[in-house]
Design an enzyme around this catalytic site. Structure first.
Site, PDB file in Angstrom:
ATOM      1  N   ARG A 160       1.981  12.230  -9.456  1.00 28.98           N
ATOM      2  CA  ARG A 160       2.534  10.946  -9.029  1.00 28.98           C
ATOM      3  C   ARG A 160       4.023  10.833  -9.374  1.00 28.98           C
ATOM      4  O   ARG A 160       4.767  10.105  -8.725  1.00 28.98           O
ATOM      5  CB  ARG A 160       1.792   9.787  -9.707  1.00 28.98           C
ATOM      6  CG  ARG A 160       0.327   9.652  -9.331  1.00 28.98           C
ATOM      7  CD  ARG A 160      -0.241   8.368  -9.959  1.00 28.98           C
ATOM      8  NE  ARG A 160      -1.690   8.327  -9.890  1.00 28.98           N
ATOM      9  CZ  ARG A 160      -2.395   7.899  -8.849  1.00 28.98           C
ATOM     10  NH1 ARG A 160      -1.756   7.501  -7.774  1.00 28.98           N
ATOM     11  NH2 ARG A 160      -3.713   7.879  -8.883  1.00 28.98           N
TER      12      ARG A 160
ATOM     13  N   GLU B 285       0.844  -1.195   0.000  1.00 25.55           N
ATOM     14  CA  GLU B 285       0.000   0.000   0.000  1.00 25.55           C
ATOM     15  C   GLU B 285       0.879   1.245   0.000  1.00 25.55           C
ATOM     16  O   GLU B 285       2.020   1.214   0.490  1.00 25.55           O
ATOM     17  CB  GLU B 285      -0.908  -0.033   1.238  1.00 25.55           C
ATOM     18  CG  GLU B 285      -1.861   1.131   1.389  1.00 25.55           C
ATOM     19  CD  GLU B 285      -2.919   1.203   0.300  1.00 25.55           C
ATOM     20  OE1 GLU B 285      -2.543   1.612  -0.821  1.00 25.55           O
ATOM     21  OE2 GLU B 285      -4.087   0.884   0.569  1.00 25.55           O
ATOM     22  N   ASP B 286       0.357   2.332  -0.546  1.00 23.98           N
ATOM     23  CA  ASP B 286       1.128   3.580  -0.548  1.00 23.98           C
ATOM     24  C   ASP B 286       0.983   4.326   0.776  1.00 23.98           C
ATOM     25  O   ASP B 286       1.967   4.821   1.328  1.00 23.98           O
ATOM     26  CB  ASP B 286       0.745   4.480  -1.724  1.00 23.98           C
ATOM     27  CG  ASP B 286      -0.741   4.820  -1.753  1.00 23.98           C
ATOM     28  OD1 ASP B 286      -1.534   4.162  -1.041  1.00 23.98           O
ATOM     29  OD2 ASP B 286      -1.121   5.750  -2.493  1.00 23.98           O
TER      30      ASP B 286
ATOM     31  N   PHE C  47      -1.586  16.328   3.817  1.00 24.89           N
ATOM     32  CA  PHE C  47      -1.830  15.738   2.506  1.00 24.89           C
ATOM     33  C   PHE C  47      -0.532  15.781   1.710  1.00 24.89           C
ATOM     34  O   PHE C  47       0.065  16.842   1.533  1.00 24.89           O
ATOM     35  CB  PHE C  47      -2.929  16.477   1.750  1.00 24.89           C
ATOM     36  CG  PHE C  47      -3.372  15.749   0.512  1.00 24.89           C
ATOM     37  CD1 PHE C  47      -4.328  14.744   0.585  1.00 24.89           C
ATOM     38  CD2 PHE C  47      -2.825  16.054  -0.726  1.00 24.89           C
ATOM     39  CE1 PHE C  47      -4.726  14.059  -0.546  1.00 24.89           C
ATOM     40  CE2 PHE C  47      -3.221  15.380  -1.862  1.00 24.89           C
ATOM     41  CZ  PHE C  47      -4.181  14.373  -1.783  1.00 24.89           C
TER      42      PHE C  47
ATOM     43  N   ASP D 171      -4.203   5.665   6.186  1.00 22.95           N
ATOM     44  CA  ASP D 171      -4.674   6.778   7.026  1.00 22.95           C
ATOM     45  C   ASP D 171      -5.908   6.337   7.810  1.00 22.95           C
ATOM     46  O   ASP D 171      -5.798   5.911   8.948  1.00 22.95           O
ATOM     47  CB  ASP D 171      -4.892   8.061   6.212  1.00 22.95           C
ATOM     48  CG  ASP D 171      -5.570   7.810   4.879  1.00 22.95           C
ATOM     49  OD1 ASP D 171      -6.305   6.820   4.735  1.00 22.95           O
ATOM     50  OD2 ASP D 171      -5.381   8.639   3.965  1.00 22.95           O
TER      51      ASP D 171
END
Length: 212
Positions: A187, A121-122, A174, A125
């Protein structure tokens, strides 16, 4: 700032970007940590991941694609054979916050029964997406199921979830870059930066105006 100049800036120094509040993690720090983490994973899967039964890396698209590519190479460097699978599940609607609703957009193509599986997973949260995926794939009877994440925002959890491997803990900000996006943009940034949305929207307006 023209588009061509902006992309020169993006390839040379993230700190110069007009919408970068802070370079949170540099490319060199990411690469060093991925190699370090690969050694830890290799120890845990010693005798389990073999050429006959490689470790199944499940990339959670889209944000994890760069991380998984680098992780797969780092694991290969320390003798861990892998195969790659890709899934797409999302709880974001293109904005800055999770919607809370997880949608499965692309599922595995291969069975994982009896296989050692590592979810890649990146960012974790709220943990809703990963919690959903872990419960789903547990029903498919893998030999083991663990997770690794590039980034972990522990302060934003909405469901309890223990992550097996974490590259970096980050504050509740963020971020974009190294696979993470804002509305499918950015990205490709080499570093992970704290994103300033008003500054980005201002840049877009100014760039459009300059073309009129």
């Amino acid at each position: 700032v023209t588009v061509s100049v902006l992309y020169w800036i993006m390839s040379s120094s993230s700190a110069k970007l007009p919408f970068c509040d802070e370079v949170l993690i540099t490319e060199s720090d990411i690469m060093a940590r991925v190699k370090e983490l690969a050694k830890t994973i290799a120890r845990d899967y010693e005798g389990k991941a073999t050429l006959d039964s490689p470790l199944v890396l499940v990339c959670v698209l889209k944000g994890s694609f760069l991380f998984m590519a680098d992780l797969a190479r780092a694991l290969s460097d320390v003798g861990v054979p892998t195969v790659a699978e890709f899934i797409c599940a999302s709880s974001y609607g293109g904005g800055l916050q999770s919607t809370g609703e997880v949608r499965m957009l692309l599922d595995l193509r291969m069975p994982i029964r009896g296989r050692h599986v590592l979810m890649v997973e990146d960012i974790v949260d709220t943990a809703r997406t990963l919690d959903f995926l872990m419960k789903l794939f547990t029903t498919r009877s893998p030999a083991s199921l663990k997770m690794v994440t590039l980034l972990d925002k522990k302060g934003t959890r909405q469901v309890p979830l223990r992550v097996d491997y974490v590259c970096f803990d980050i504050p509740n900000k963020f971020v974009v870059g190294y696979g993470l996006d804002y509305a499918e943009r950015l990205r490709e940034l080499r570093d992970i930066i704290v994103f300033n949305e008003p500054a980005f929207q201002r840049y877009l307006r100014e760039n459009r105006a300059s073309k009129l």
